[in-house]
Motif scaffolding. Structure first.
Motif, mmCIF file in Angstrom:
data_model
loop_
_atom_site.group_PDB
_atom_site.id
_atom_site.type_symbol
_atom_site.label_atom_id
_atom_site.label_comp_id
_atom_site.label_asym_id
_atom_site.label_seq_id
_atom_site.Cartn_x
_atom_site.Cartn_y
_atom_site.Cartn_z
ATOM 1 N N ILE A 148 -54.788 11.656 19.459
ATOM 2 C CA ILE A 148 -53.924 12.502 18.640
ATOM 3 C C ILE A 148 -52.683 12.905 19.427
ATOM 4 O O ILE A 148 -51.556 12.885 18.925
ATOM 5 C CB ILE A 148 -54.685 13.753 18.140
ATOM 6 N N LEU A 149 -52.889 13.269 20.704
ATOM 7 C CA LEU A 149 -51.776 13.698 21.554
ATOM 8 C C LEU A 149 -50.806 12.562 21.816
ATOM 9 O O LEU A 149 -49.641 12.780 22.137
ATOM 10 C CB LEU A 149 -52.309 14.268 22.876
ATOM 11 N N ASN A 150 -51.272 11.328 21.698
ATOM 12 C CA ASN A 150 -50.415 10.168 21.916
ATOM 13 C C ASN A 150 -49.754 9.652 20.648
ATOM 14 O O ASN A 150 -49.369 8.482 20.568
ATOM 15 C CB ASN A 150 -51.209 9.057 22.618
ATOM 16 N N LYS A 151 -49.624 10.514 19.660
ATOM 17 C CA LYS A 151 -48.908 10.251 18.407
ATOM 18 C C LYS A 151 -49.307 8.930 17.742
ATOM 19 O O LYS A 151 -48.602 7.931 17.847
ATOM 20 C CB LYS A 151 -47.388 10.263 18.638
ATOM 21 N N PRO A 152 -50.418 8.958 17.036
ATOM 22 C CA PRO A 152 -50.809 7.740 16.315
ATOM 23 C C PRO A 152 -49.860 7.489 15.135
ATOM 24 O O PRO A 152 -49.073 8.364 14.781
ATOM 25 C CB PRO A 152 -52.219 8.077 15.823
ATOM 26 N N PRO A 153 -49.929 6.297 14.530
ATOM 27 C CA PRO A 153 -49.019 5.990 13.426
ATOM 28 C C PRO A 153 -49.287 6.844 12.179
ATOM 29 O O PRO A 153 -50.352 7.439 12.043
ATOM 30 C CB PRO A 153 -49.304 4.504 13.136
ATOM 31 N N LYS A 154 -48.308 6.880 11.273
ATOM 32 C CA LYS A 154 -48.376 7.751 10.091
ATOM 33 C C LYS A 154 -49.527 7.406 9.139
ATOM 34 O O LYS A 154 -49.970 8.261 8.377
ATOM 35 C CB LYS A 154 -47.045 7.687 9.312
ATOM 36 N N GLN A 254 -60.764 18.329 29.533
ATOM 37 C CA GLN A 254 -60.767 19.686 28.970
ATOM 38 C C GLN A 254 -59.375 20.080 28.487
ATOM 39 O O GLN A 254 -59.221 20.680 27.421
ATOM 40 C CB GLN A 254 -61.248 20.701 30.016
ATOM 41 N N ALA A 255 -58.360 19.710 29.263
ATOM 42 C CA ALA A 255 -56.977 20.045 28.877
ATOM 43 C C ALA A 255 -56.594 19.352 27.576
ATOM 44 O O ALA A 255 -55.938 19.950 26.714
ATOM 45 C CB ALA A 255 -56.019 19.653 29.991
ATOM 46 N N ALA A 256 -57.015 18.105 27.422
ATOM 47 C CA ALA A 256 -56.715 17.373 26.184
ATOM 48 C C ALA A 256 -57.352 18.076 24.990
ATOM 49 O O ALA A 256 -56.724 18.271 23.949
ATOM 50 C CB ALA A 256 -57.199 15.924 26.284
ATOM 51 N N MET A 257 -58.602 18.485 25.163
ATOM 52 C CA MET A 257 -59.297 19.177 24.080
ATOM 53 C C MET A 257 -58.592 20.491 23.729
ATOM 54 O O MET A 257 -58.404 20.827 22.565
ATOM 55 C CB MET A 257 -60.745 19.483 24.492
ATOM 56 N N GLU A 258 -58.203 21.207 24.752
ATOM 57 C CA GLU A 258 -57.544 22.505 24.566
ATOM 58 C C GLU A 258 -56.209 22.335 23.818
ATOM 59 O O GLU A 258 -55.872 23.123 22.948
ATOM 60 C CB GLU A 258 -57.326 23.138 25.948
ATOM 61 N N LYS A 259 -55.469 21.283 24.146
ATOM 62 C CA LYS A 259 -54.163 21.046 23.502
ATOM 63 C C LYS A 259 -54.313 20.667 22.041
ATOM 64 O O LYS A 259 -53.532 21.086 21.195
ATOM 65 C CB LYS A 259 -53.417 19.900 24.197
ATOM 66 N N ALA A 260 -55.317 19.839 21.741
ATOM 67 C CA ALA A 260 -55.443 19.281 20.394
ATOM 68 C C ALA A 260 -56.249 20.149 19.436
ATOM 69 O O ALA A 260 -56.025 20.121 18.227
ATOM 70 C CB ALA A 260 -56.052 17.881 20.456
ATOM 71 N N GLU A 284 -50.201 22.226 14.660
ATOM 72 C CA GLU A 284 -49.101 21.296 14.957
ATOM 73 C C GLU A 284 -49.477 19.829 14.773
ATOM 74 O O GLU A 284 -48.629 18.961 14.747
ATOM 75 C CB GLU A 284 -48.526 21.525 16.359
ATOM 76 N N PHE A 285 -50.797 19.574 14.620
ATOM 77 C CA PHE A 285 -51.232 18.188 14.405
ATOM 78 C C PHE A 285 -51.745 17.982 12.990
ATOM 79 O O PHE A 285 -52.458 17.016 12.712
ATOM 80 C CB PHE A 285 -52.320 17.813 15.423
ATOM 81 N N SER A 286 -51.372 18.882 12.083
ATOM 82 C CA SER A 286 -51.941 18.823 10.740
ATOM 83 C C SER A 286 -51.587 17.543 9.980
ATOM 84 O O SER A 286 -52.286 17.177 9.045
ATOM 85 C CB SER A 286 -51.555 20.055 9.921
ATOM 86 N N GLU A 287 -50.521 16.849 10.421
ATOM 87 C CA GLU A 287 -50.196 15.583 9.745
ATOM 88 C C GLU A 287 -51.287 14.532 9.969
ATOM 89 O O GLU A 287 -51.362 13.528 9.253
ATOM 90 C CB GLU A 287 -48.844 15.039 10.214
#
Lengths: 356, 85
Positions: A148-154, A254-260, A284-287
């Motif tokens: 998710i943090l690596n911006k998957p396609p739409k 853990q940081a990845a989980m916390e961010k997402a 912020e990742f609701s898309e």
């Protein structure tokens, strides 16, 4: 590390357990499907003296994934969305159906090894909507976070149903009627979260906790360490699996989980709501949140087949063999409930490895 | 594909140890005793060829600490032989 599989070592540990426990009854609880697999597969319950018991808690992530969430992905599969999921999940019954049935009726259901494969699928098929069904505990949640943090396609989104283990352990302590004397903490969840989250158990509940690996010697040594804590009157969090588990765990995961994700209350199939036990995508990742992206209409939810005892099996109150359906109306080929479908389900493991 | 079938059969929670064969940025090619497969190594620091890692759903989550493993075995053997228990 073949020494950890060593039969003689296992037997020596059991001898020491026998001496140290000297007939006093001990019951320990684990919360990991892979621990149940090791325990059953290697016959550890028959190896252990009769006064030492191990019960299986809710350690099967697929088993506790709510029927409602399964209904959602089944709905989407029938609506032309490609559902990508881990293998176990496709045969788990939801309220009325399963992903396997949706697939048989023409729905697009793709088994993937990990969330990156789901993203690749979306990239290769830009005209198709792909939803990744994100099941699992803290061992798989960081991977969902990472993609998710690596911006998957739409055309990609995820239905997040991750759950976290320490609140389920607290739930087990609170269940009350059946008591146990200590926790065997999960091995690979602990690789991610470390040993710190378990401090609450000795501190607030006088509950010894030992993180264990998955070889026979690992599990048996953890049991010995638990008994030693009790006989010494010294309750703490201990670590048998030092070759992979550190106190701090994996900080990047853990940081990845916390961010997402944010932590919210969550429903566990067969158990009910456990506070602060589920992960939800941050706003912020609701898309990428399939729950928000689609208009999902699932109708009435039926948690479990009325004859299924999964809800009692997952809290260690009922042994699979005590369920009237076990091996008769319910087998891995024709399962009635999630515990028989998932390779980490207590019933599945008992059926495949626990019968002589 | 043999590889795909092998990994489909693996249970969700079992992480199989593999040797780092080659590193390519965020990914490493791992050797599972003959079968080679890529894994994301973003969660680990200081990974070198020859390290053993455990992988879960396509991501390496920890490096196997061989010294720690040997220390554990040594310590346990001592405990079981009656010292320090």
């Amino acid at each position: 590390m073949t020494d950890f599989k060593d039969r003689l070592l296992a037997e020596k540990i059991v001898e020491t357990i026998d001496e140290l426990s000297s007939g006093r009854k001990f019951r320990f609880c684990h919360v990991c499907g892979t621990h149940e697999y090791s325990i059953t597969r290697y016959g550890l319950r028959s190896l252990l003296p009769e006064n030492v018991e191990v019960l299986a808690g809710p350690g099967c992530p697929v088993c506790i994934t709510p029927a409602e969430e399964l209904d959602k992905v089944i709905f989407l599969a029938n609506e032309g969305v490609t559902i990508s999921t881990f293998g176990d999940v496709i045969r788990v019954p939801g309220s009325r159906s399963s992903l396997a049935e949706a697939k048989a009726q023409g729905g697009q259901v793709q088994i993937v090894y990990g969330p990156q494969d789901a993203v690749e699928l979306a990239k290769k098929n830009p005209e198709t909507d792909v939803v990744f069904f994100a099941t699992g505990f803290e061992t798989t949640a960081p991977m969902t976070a990472s993609i998710i943090l690596n911006k998957p396609p739409k055309n990609f989104s995820t239905l997040v149903v991750h759950r976290i283990i320490p609140p389920a352990m607290e739930f087990m302590v609170g269940v009350g009627e059946h008591r146990f004397d200590g926790f065997i903490a999960p091995g690979h969840v602990s690789v991610i979260i470390g040993t710190e989250p378990y401090q609450i158990f000795p501190k607030a509940y006088q509950m010894p906790t030992v993180v264990a690996g998955f070889e026979p010697a690992d599990v048996l040594m953890a049991i010995l360490m638990l008994i030693k804590q009790i006989t010494d009157g010294d309750f703490k969090v201990d670590n048998e699996y030092t070759r992979l588990v550190t106190d701090g765990g994996n900080p990047r995961a853990q940081a990845a989980m916390e961010k997402a994700f944010e932590v919210v209350g969550g429903h566990w199939r067969g158990i009910g709501r456990i506070p602060d036990s589920a992960l939800k995508l941050r706003d912020e990742f609701s898309e990428y949140d399939a729950d928000l992206k689609y208009d999902i209409d699932i109708g009435e939810v039926r948690e479990l087949d009325p004859r299924c005892n999964c809800h009692l099996v997952i809290i260690g109150k009922v042994h699979p063999a005590e369920c009237a359906l076990f091996g008769k109306g319910c087998t891995p080929r024709g399962p009635r409930g999630p515990c028989m479908v998932s390779t980490e389900g207590t019933c599945h493991i008992a059926y495949r490895y626990g019968r002589t | 594909m043999f590889e795909a079938k092998l990994f489909e059969g693996l249970k969700m929670c079992v992480a199989v140890p593999a040797e780092v064969w080659k590193i390519e940025g965020s990914e490493a090619i791992l050797d599972y005793g003959g079968v080679k497969r890529k894994a994301n190594i973003d969660f680990l620091e200081d990974i070198k060829v020859g390290d053993y890692v455990i992988v879960h759903v396509g991501f390496a989550i920890q490096k196997l600490d061989k010294e720690e493993a040997l220390e554990s075995l040594k310590l346990w053997k001592q405990i079981l032989e009656g010292e320090g228990l």
